[in-house]
Enzyme design. Structure first.
Site, short mmCIF file in Angstrom:
data_model
loop_
_atom_site.label_atom_id
_atom_site.label_comp_id
_atom_site.label_asym_id
_atom_site.label_seq_id
_atom_site.Cartn_x
_atom_site.Cartn_y
_atom_site.Cartn_z
N THR A 124 56.23 89.07 19.50
CA THR A 124 57.40 88.89 18.65
C THR A 124 57.30 87.60 17.82
O THR A 124 56.78 86.59 18.29
CB THR A 124 58.67 88.85 19.51
OG1 THR A 124 58.78 90.09 20.23
CG2 THR A 124 59.91 88.65 18.68
N GLU A 125 57.82 87.68 16.60
CA GLU A 125 57.85 86.52 15.71
C GLU A 125 59.28 86.32 15.21
O GLU A 125 60.12 87.22 15.36
CB GLU A 125 56.88 86.72 14.54
CG GLU A 125 55.44 86.85 15.00
CD GLU A 125 54.46 87.01 13.84
OE1 GLU A 125 54.92 87.05 12.68
OE2 GLU A 125 53.25 87.09 14.11
N PRO A 126 59.59 85.17 14.62
CA PRO A 126 60.95 84.93 14.14
C PRO A 126 61.46 86.02 13.20
O PRO A 126 62.66 86.31 13.20
CB PRO A 126 60.82 83.58 13.42
CG PRO A 126 59.71 82.88 14.14
CD PRO A 126 58.75 83.95 14.52
N SER A 130 61.49 94.16 16.74
CA SER A 130 61.23 95.57 17.02
C SER A 130 60.19 96.15 16.07
O SER A 130 59.48 97.10 16.41
CB SER A 130 62.53 96.38 16.92
OG SER A 130 63.45 95.96 17.91
N ILE A 335 85.87 92.72 40.38
CA ILE A 335 86.22 92.89 41.80
C ILE A 335 86.36 91.53 42.48
O ILE A 335 87.24 91.34 43.33
CB ILE A 335 85.15 93.75 42.50
CG1 ILE A 335 85.27 95.21 42.03
CG2 ILE A 335 85.27 93.66 44.02
CD1 ILE A 335 84.12 96.09 42.47
N GLY A 338 88.92 85.85 40.01
CA GLY A 338 88.60 84.54 39.47
C GLY A 338 87.34 83.95 40.07
O GLY A 338 86.60 83.22 39.39
N GLU A 361 62.24 94.62 24.78
CA GLU A 361 61.46 95.86 24.84
C GLU A 361 62.12 96.97 24.03
O GLU A 361 62.03 98.16 24.36
CB GLU A 361 61.25 96.32 26.30
CG GLU A 361 60.29 95.48 27.10
CD GLU A 361 58.84 95.67 26.70
OE1 GLU A 361 58.54 96.61 25.94
OE2 GLU A 361 58.02 94.85 27.13
N GLU A 365 69.96 100.04 20.43
CA GLU A 365 70.02 100.73 19.15
C GLU A 365 68.67 101.34 18.78
O GLU A 365 68.60 102.47 18.26
CB GLU A 365 70.48 99.76 18.05
CG GLU A 365 71.94 99.31 18.18
CD GLU A 365 72.20 98.32 19.31
OE1 GLU A 365 73.35 98.20 19.74
OE2 GLU A 365 71.22 97.66 19.76
#
Length: 378
Positions: A124-126, A130, A335, A338, A361, A365
Site C-alpha cells: 500500500t502507498e499513500p 485497494s 452489556i 458504563g 485487505e 465496500e
C-alpha cells in the site's frame, strides 16, 4: 466440520499459548507502547510462524484450515499480534514457498518459518490502497542491483521486520505487467522507517510508513520473474481475506466470552444481568452471528485446502465476519454499560481492534463490489 487430530492440536497449542503468554500482558503492552517481538519468536518455536510451510524449509507443514484455527485463537487474545503473524505467514512465507528459488528458501524462508526472522509486506502507498495497480514505487536496474524509491503506507511490522516483501514498478510502460516483487532484508541501505503510526486499535504491533530512498536491492532478491509482482500479490488476496475473517471471529468470540462472564456476575434489580431477557437475547444473537461466521470461515478454508477457487467466497466471509465483529463488540460494550467504556474491562479494546477488520485487505465496500460483479455477470 469435524477437525483432524493435527488441526485440533494446532488450535489447542495456539489457544493455550495465547491464554498464558498474551492475554495477561496485552493491557500493559498497549499502555507502555511495547511491540512484543519475543512473542513472535515463541510462536516460531511452536511452528506458528510457518504453519503451511513445508517441513523441509522449517515450517509445520500443516494445512490452511490449521492456519485459520490458529489465527482465531491468537486474535481472541490480541488482533495486533495476530496480524503480524498473519502477514508473516501469508503472503511473505507463502509467496517464498510458491515462487522462491531454493537459494531464497534456504536464505530467507527457513529462518522466517522458524521465527528467527520477521516478515512484512510493502504494498500500500499513500495514493494506492485497494487499487494495487496504481503503485508508484519504482525499481531501476543498475548492474546487478535495483535502486528502489517510493513511500509505502500502513506497513504491518514495518519497524520490526527483518525481511520485506516489496512491490515496485520496474517497467512503467507495461502497466500491471511491469510490476515486480522483491523479497529482501530491511537492513539494506535506503530502508527507512519514516513514521510509526498511532492507531485506534492493534496497538501491540508496529504499523509504519516506510520511505525507500535509493534502497539497494540485489537482483537475486526478485521473487518469481520481473513483471510478475502484480500476479503474485493477487494470488494471495484470497488467503489474506479469509485470515481477516478468522481474526474477526476470534475477537468477537473474546467479546462474547467476556460479556457472558460479566452478565453472570453483575446484578441489577436484584438478579444477575443474564437473567434479564433483553440481555440474554443479546447474548444469543451474538453467539449465533459468531457461529454463522465461523461455519462460513471453515467451509471456505476447507475448500481452499481442496484446491477449489474461492475468491468470491473469501470476499463474502471477510465482509460478513468483519461486519459481524464490529456489531458483536459494540453489543459487548452495551452489556457492560458504563464499565464497557473503561479500559478496566477488555471489551473496549476488542471494539477498537475490530474496526479495522472492515477496512484492510479490501474494505467492506470493495468486497461488495467484487461480490456484486460475480453474482451479476452473464
Amino acid at each position: 466440520m469435524i477437525l483432524t487430530n493435527e488441526q485440533e492440536m494446532i488450535r489447542d497449542t495456539a489457544r493455550e499459548f495465547a491464554k498464558k503468554e498474551i492475554t495477561p500482558n496485552v493491557h500493559a503492552w498497549e499502555r507502555d507502547h511495547i511491540v512484543p517481538t519475543h512473542i513472535l519468536s515463541h510462536l516460531g518455536e511452536l511452528g506458528l510462524m510457518g504453519i503451511c510451510v513445508d517441513e523441509k524449509w522449517g515450517g509445520a507443514g500443516a494445512d490452511f484450515v490449521s492456519y485459520i484455527l490458529a489465527t482465531e485463537e491468537l486474535a481472541a487474545a490480541d488482533c495486533g499480534i495476530c496480524n503480524m503473524m498473519n502477514v508473516h505467514n501469508s503472503p511473505v512465507c507463502a509467496a517464498l514457498q510458491e515462487y522462491g528459488t531454493d537459494e531464497q528458501k534456504a536464505r530467507l524462508l527457513q529462518p522466517l518459518a522458524q521465527g528467527k526472522l520477521f516478515g512484512a509486506l510493502l504494498l500500500t502507498e499513500p495514493d494506492a490502497g485497494s487499487d494495487a495497480a496504481a503503485i508508484k514505487t519504482k525499481a531501476v536496474r543498475q548492474g546487478d542491483k535495483y535502486i528502489l524509491n517510493g513511500t509505502k503506507q500502513f506497513v504491518t511490522s514495518g519497524r520490526t521486520a527483518n525481511v520485506a516483501m516489496i512491490i515496485a514498478v520496474t517497467d512503467p510502460s507495461k502497466g500491471s505487467k511491469g510490476i515486480t516483487c522483491f523479497v529482501t532484508r530491511t537492513d539494506n541501505p535506503g530502508y527507512k522507517v519514516s513514521r510509526v503510526e498511532e492507531k485506534l486499535g492493534h496497538r501491540n504491533c508496529d504499523t509504519c510508513q516506510i520511505a525507500l530512498e535509493d534502497m539497494e536491492v540485489s537482483a537475486d532478491d526478485i521473487l518469481g520473474q520481473p513483471g510478475e509482482g502484480y500476479k503474485i500479490i493477487l494470488s494471495f488476496l484470497t488467503a489474506g481475506r479469509i485470515a481477516i475473517a478468522a481474526q474477526a471471529v476470534g475477537v468477537a468470540r473474546a467479546a462474547l466470552e467476556c460479556s457472558i462472564a460479566y452478565a453472570r456476575e453483575r446484578k441489577t434489580f436484584g438478579k444477575p444481568l443474564a437473567e434479564h431477557q433483553t440481555i440474554a437475547f443479546r447474548l444469543a444473537d451474538m453467539a449465533t452471528q459468531i457461529t454463522v461466521a465461523r461455519t462460513m470461515l471453515l467451509n471456505v478454508a476447507r475448500d481452499k485446502d481442496l484446491g477449489h477457487v474461492v475468491p468470491v467466497e473469501a470476499s463474502m466471509v471477510k465482509l460478513f465476519a468483519s461486519e459481524m465483529a464490529e456489531k458483536v463488540c459494540s453489543e459487548a460494550i452495551q452489556i457492560h454499560g458504563g464499565y464497557g467504556f473503561l479500559s478496566d474491562y477488555p471489551v473496549e479494546k476488542f471494539y477498537r481492534d475490530a474496526k479495522v477488520l472492515q477496512i484492510y485487505e479490501g474494505s467492506s465496500e470493495v468486497q461488495k463490489i467484487l461480490i456484486s460483479r460475480h453474482i451479476l455477470k452473464d
